[in-house]
Design a protein around this motif. Sequence first.
Motif, PDB file in Angstrom:
ATOM      1  N   TRP A 181       0.818  -1.165  -0.016  1.00 46.80           N
ATOM      2  CA  TRP A 181       0.087  -0.113   0.022  1.00 46.80           C
ATOM      3  C   TRP A 181       0.712   1.157  -0.009  1.00 46.80           C
ATOM      4  O   TRP A 181       1.609   1.621   0.786  1.00 46.80           O
ATOM      5  N   ARG A 182       0.744   1.951  -1.322  1.00 50.09           N
ATOM      6  CA  ARG A 182       1.246   3.329  -1.140  1.00 50.09           C
ATOM      7  C   ARG A 182       0.373   4.330  -1.771  1.00 50.09           C
ATOM      8  O   ARG A 182       0.398   4.345  -2.896  1.00 50.09           O
ATOM      9  N   ARG A 183      -0.740   4.749  -0.964  1.00 51.66           N
ATOM     10  CA  ARG A 183      -1.823   5.645  -1.424  1.00 51.66           C
ATOM     11  C   ARG A 183      -2.581   4.895  -2.382  1.00 51.66           C
ATOM     12  O   ARG A 183      -2.853   5.184  -3.344  1.00 51.66           O
ATOM     13  N   ARG A 227       4.168  -3.168  -7.333  1.00 54.00           N
ATOM     14  CA  ARG A 227       4.432  -3.192  -6.201  1.00 54.00           C
ATOM     15  C   ARG A 227       3.792  -4.513  -5.558  1.00 54.00           C
ATOM     16  O   ARG A 227       4.372  -5.385  -4.835  1.00 54.00           O
TER      17      ARG A 227
END
Length: 326
Positions: free
Chosen positions: A137-139, A145
């Motif tokens: 999770w990155r925004r 990812r």
Amino acid sequence: MTALRRELVVLGAVLVLLVALVLVGLGVGEIPLTPVQVAGALVGHGDTVSDFVIGQLRGPRVAGALFVGAALGAAGGIVQSVVRNPIASPDVIGITSGASASGLTAIVLFGASGGVLFGSVVVGAVLVSVVIAALSWRRGITGNRVVLVGIGVAAICLSITGWMLTAGTVQQAGTALLWLSGSLNAVDRTLVGILAVAVVVLLAAALAQSRRLTVLALGDEVAAALGLRPDRAKVLLLLTAVGLTAGAVATAGPVAFVALMAAPIARRLVGNGRVALGVVAAVGAVVTLASDLVAQFAIPGNALPVGVVTGVVGAPYLLWLLARGR
């Protein structure tokens, strides 16, 4: 021809092929049955031999192949569409490995089978999916990812699998190795019944969310502009895929690459680039059942696990995808 009409035509053609494979699977074996005997047994008017062969021996295996393939195909289509990456199937990103490690742990430490094994695999798949989502999770959830984190988590799960194999007895290791190769040999009516209910419920939920898949394919910004909450939609869809994958793994073990191959095949058949989950599920069932027939009869006197056949076909396809990608 409109897109919907073409999709229905393709679905009908795939279902006809599936029916033909079912008749072959029920009729071929050491006790051959004619199509008339098979049809009679299916409608409740068979003789003693055909009723026993289909009801107790071949029927559960054929039904298991159908539901396992449909579950894996639909799960792969959902994951690839949500993540927007053609190699992001449950096999590759660690969901299948997590489910397998959990199931093997239950087999070795507690002698689990049946419903207990089914529940253990589901719990393992959910836990691994939560870990992958949290680390990715990155925004929001992005394709690259998820794939990279999933490969790392899959490696950890494979280490746990190896540890469990060495920790168990020789008998447990033999049972576990057969299960880990993806086998329908031990499928029984109880497991198939549980899987059938799970697949029907989860596939219906996925079909109800199919519009969200179409919108998500346009990108997160466009989806948000159209009133969809992308992250919430992705989580709900991925949970559905996790449930489908866990049910399939609990029933037959990790049958390799069906989830990877089914959606691209369905897209080419439908021709409009859209994920038609009904067609994807049917294609997954065809691939699994056809592979199981090859596994049983390709080498006389030596039946192979179905996962061996799907692996022989799917591994080169994965390498081809990696070679042609950026």
